[in-house]
Design a protein around this motif. Structure first.
Motif, PDB file in Angstrom:
ATOM      1  N   ALA A  78       0.773  -1.037  -0.255  1.00  0.00           N
ATOM      2  CA  ALA A  78       0.145   0.002   0.134  1.00  0.00           C
ATOM      3  C   ALA A  78       1.204   1.604  -0.337  1.00  0.00           C
ATOM      4  O   ALA A  78       1.659   1.594   0.834  1.00  0.00           O
ATOM      5  N   ALA A  79      -0.128   2.252  -0.463  1.00  0.00           N
ATOM      6  CA  ALA A  79       1.144   3.564  -0.892  1.00  0.00           C
ATOM      7  C   ALA A  79       1.391   4.354   0.385  1.00  0.00           C
ATOM      8  O   ALA A  79      -0.034   4.482   0.815  1.00  0.00           O
ATOM      9  N   SER A  80       2.403   4.663   1.257  1.00  0.00           N
ATOM     10  CA  SER A  80       2.221   4.854   2.463  1.00  0.00           C
ATOM     11  C   SER A  80       2.409   6.675   2.298  1.00  0.00           C
ATOM     12  O   SER A  80       2.556   7.382   1.334  1.00  0.00           O
ATOM     13  N   SER A  81       1.254   7.144   3.288  1.00  0.00           N
ATOM     14  CA  SER A  81       1.232   8.247   2.753  1.00  0.00           C
ATOM     15  C   SER A  81       2.102   9.688   4.089  1.00  0.00           C
ATOM     16  O   SER A  81       2.138   8.631   5.062  1.00  0.00           O
ATOM     17  N   PRO A  82       2.032  10.631   3.250  1.00  0.00           N
ATOM     18  CA  PRO A  82       3.572  11.126   4.257  1.00  0.00           C
ATOM     19  C   PRO A  82       3.390  11.395   5.668  1.00  0.00           C
ATOM     20  O   PRO A  82       1.605  12.210   5.779  1.00  0.00           O
ATOM     21  N   SER A  83       3.634  11.413   6.211  1.00  0.00           N
ATOM     22  CA  SER A  83       3.954  11.816   7.700  1.00  0.00           C
ATOM     23  C   SER A  83       3.033  13.338   7.853  1.00  0.00           C
ATOM     24  O   SER A  83       4.374  13.957   7.014  1.00  0.00           O
ATOM     25  N   PRO A  84       2.430  14.336   8.302  1.00  0.00           N
ATOM     26  CA  PRO A  84       2.427  14.931   8.774  1.00  0.00           C
ATOM     27  C   PRO A  84       2.817  15.866   9.218  1.00  0.00           C
ATOM     28  O   PRO A  84       3.796  15.370  10.284  1.00  0.00           O
ATOM     29  N   SER A  85       3.532  17.088   8.969  1.00  0.00           N
ATOM     30  CA  SER A  85       4.540  17.961   9.558  1.00  0.00           C
ATOM     31  C   SER A  85       3.799  18.453  10.692  1.00  0.00           C
ATOM     32  O   SER A  85       2.552  18.874  10.708  1.00  0.00           O
ATOM     33  N   PRO A  86       4.798  18.614  11.706  1.00  0.00           N
ATOM     34  CA  PRO A  86       4.209  19.846  13.188  1.00  0.00           C
ATOM     35  C   PRO A  86       4.352  20.625  12.778  1.00  0.00           C
ATOM     36  O   PRO A  86       4.894  21.642  12.490  1.00  0.00           O
ATOM     37  N   SER A  87       3.199  21.173  13.610  1.00  0.00           N
ATOM     38  CA  SER A  87       2.872  23.000  13.898  1.00  0.00           C
ATOM     39  C   SER A  87       3.870  23.797  14.562  1.00  0.00           C
ATOM     40  O   SER A  87       4.660  23.310  15.001  1.00  0.00           O
ATOM     41  N   ARG A  88       4.171  24.739  13.886  1.00  0.00           N
ATOM     42  CA  ARG A  88       5.582  25.739  14.554  1.00  0.00           C
ATOM     43  C   ARG A  88       4.345  27.058  14.749  1.00  0.00           C
ATOM     44  O   ARG A  88       3.546  27.480  14.637  1.00  0.00           O
ATOM     45  N   ILE A  89       5.509  27.035  16.624  1.00  0.00           N
ATOM     46  CA  ILE A  89       4.657  28.123  17.322  1.00  0.00           C
ATOM     47  C   ILE A  89       5.596  29.397  16.393  1.00  0.00           C
ATOM     48  O   ILE A  89       6.957  29.377  15.920  1.00  0.00           O
ATOM     49  N   THR A  90       4.180  30.099  16.513  1.00  0.00           N
ATOM     50  CA  THR A  90       4.878  31.406  15.476  1.00  0.00           C
ATOM     51  C   THR A  90       5.544  32.237  16.294  1.00  0.00           C
ATOM     52  O   THR A  90       4.948  32.190  17.872  1.00  0.00           O
ATOM     53  N   ASP A  91       6.968  32.510  15.909  1.00  0.00           N
ATOM     54  CA  ASP A  91       7.993  33.862  16.587  1.00  0.00           C
ATOM     55  C   ASP A  91       6.568  35.105  17.628  1.00  0.00           C
ATOM     56  O   ASP A  91       6.613  35.671  16.637  1.00  0.00           O
ATOM     57  N   ALA A  92       7.048  35.082  18.551  1.00  0.00           N
ATOM     58  CA  ALA A  92       5.846  36.401  18.979  1.00  0.00           C
ATOM     59  C   ALA A  92       6.455  36.966  20.883  1.00  0.00           C
ATOM     60  O   ALA A  92       6.707  35.566  21.581  1.00  0.00           O
ATOM     61  N   SER A  93       5.529  38.076  20.623  1.00  0.00           N
ATOM     62  CA  SER A  93       6.169  38.594  22.604  1.00  0.00           C
ATOM     63  C   SER A  93       4.374  38.783  23.360  1.00  0.00           C
ATOM     64  O   SER A  93       3.435  38.777  22.210  1.00  0.00           O
ATOM     65  N   TYR A  94       3.839  38.317  24.063  1.00  0.00           N
ATOM     66  CA  TYR A  94       2.798  38.258  24.496  1.00  0.00           C
ATOM     67  C   TYR A  94       2.824  39.155  26.070  1.00  0.00           C
ATOM     68  O   TYR A  94       3.496  39.116  27.077  1.00  0.00           O
ATOM     69  N   ALA A  95       1.273  39.429  26.032  1.00  0.00           N
ATOM     70  CA  ALA A  95       2.528  40.999  27.771  1.00  0.00           C
ATOM     71  C   ALA A  95       0.705  40.867  28.230  1.00  0.00           C
ATOM     72  O   ALA A  95      -0.401  41.293  27.550  1.00  0.00           O
ATOM     73  N   GLY A  96       0.254  41.181  29.746  1.00  0.00           N
ATOM     74  CA  GLY A  96      -0.608  41.390  30.017  1.00  0.00           C
ATOM     75  C   GLY A  96      -0.618  41.031  31.919  1.00  0.00           C
ATOM     76  O   GLY A  96       0.125  41.010  31.983  1.00  0.00           O
ATOM     77  N   ARG A  97      -1.902  40.918  32.491  1.00  0.00           N
ATOM     78  CA  ARG A  97      -2.221  41.171  33.721  1.00  0.00           C
ATOM     79  C   ARG A  97      -2.780  39.540  34.201  1.00  0.00           C
ATOM     80  O   ARG A  97      -3.025  39.004  33.790  1.00  0.00           O
TER      81      ARG A  97
END
Length: 220
Positions: free
Chosen positions: A55-74
C-alpha cells in the motif's frame, strides 16, 4: 447339367464376409469417435503465495510550528504583570508586581502550544498558547498562585531587559510594557529590588541612578 450348390455356397460365404468386414469397420469408427474427446485448455496456474502490492504510504504530517511573538498581560487579581517572549520553540517569561516581587522563567514550547517554564526558588509558569493570540496560564511564586492572561503584544509593548554596572554595582532591570501603554518593572541592584523608572519602548532608553541605559527586547 452341373449342380449350382457349391457355387451358391461360395457366393454366400463371400457376401457374409464382406458384410462382416463392413460392420466391423463401422463399429470401429463409432468407437473411435466416441472415445476421442477434446480436452479444454488448462487454466493458467495461480500462485497462492503471491505477495499483495504494498500500500502506498502517506507522508507523515509536519508538526505545526509556534509563531515567534511576545505576549504581555495582567494577573486576574490585577496585582502583577506577566510577559512571555517566544522564539524558536523556546520561551522566556517575566513576572513582576512593580515593587519587590519578580521572577524570570524559561523553558521549551512544544508544537501544541503548552508550556511549563521554571525559574529560581521553585517559581513555575504553566500556560497554553491559544490560537496564537494569547497565553492563558498560572504563575506559582513564593507560595502565591496567580492566574493570568497575556494577549499578543502590539508594537511597543512586550518584555524588555537591561543589564549594566552602575556606580560599581551590578544592575539588572526588567520591564513589561502593556498594549495600553502601562509599564511595570523592577530594577535589582546587587539583590535589592525597587520600582524601575519608565523606559522608552521605541528606543529602549532608560536612566537608572543618573546613568543612561538601553533596554532591549528580552529573548530566550
Amino acid at each position: 447339367m452341373k449342380h449350382p450348390g457349391p457355387l451358391l455356397t461360395l457366393l454366400a460365404g463371400l457376401l457374409l464376409g464382406l458384410l462382416t468386414l463392413t460392420l466391423d469397420a463401422t463399429a470401429g469408427t463409432s468407437r473411435a469417435s466416441s472415445s476421442y474427446q477434446v480436452k479444454p485448455p488448462s487454466p493458467a496456474p495461480t500462485s497462492s503465495t503471491a505477495s499483495p502490492a504494498p500500500a502506498a504510504s502517506s507522508p507523515s504530517p509536519s508538526p505545526s510550528r509556534i509563531t515567534d511573538a511576545s505576549y504581555a498581560g495582567r494577573t486576574d487579581d490585577d496585582s502583577s504583570s506577566v510577559a512571555v517572549s517566544v522564539r524558536g520553540g523556546r520561551a522566556i517569561a517575566y513576572f513582576c508586581d512593580g515593587r519587590s516581587e519578580e521572577s524570570w522563567l524559561k523553558g521549551p514550547v512544544p508544537a501544541d502550544g503548552s508550556m511549563r517554564l521554571t525559574g529560581g526558588h521553585g517559581a513555575a509558569l504553566n500556560g497554553t498558547l491559544r490560537d496564537g493570540v494569547r497565553i492563558r496560564g498560572t504563575v506559582d511564586l513564593d507560595g502565591g498562585h496567580y492566574a493570568f492572561t497575556a494577549p499578543r503584544a502590539v508594537r511597543g509593548s512586550g518584555l524588555y531587559r537591561a543589564t549594566a554596572t552602575v556606580r560599581g554595582a551590578k544592575v539588572e532591570g526588567g520591564w513589561i510594557v502593556l498594549a495600553d501603554g502601562r509599564q511595570v518593572g523592577i530594577v535589582d541592584r546587587e539583590g535589592t529590588p525597587s520600582s524601575a523608572p519608565r523606559v522608552d519602548p521605541e528606543t529602549g532608553a532608560v536612566t537608572v541612578d543618573g546613568q543612561p541605559l538601553t533596554a532591549t527586547p528580552a529573548l530566550p
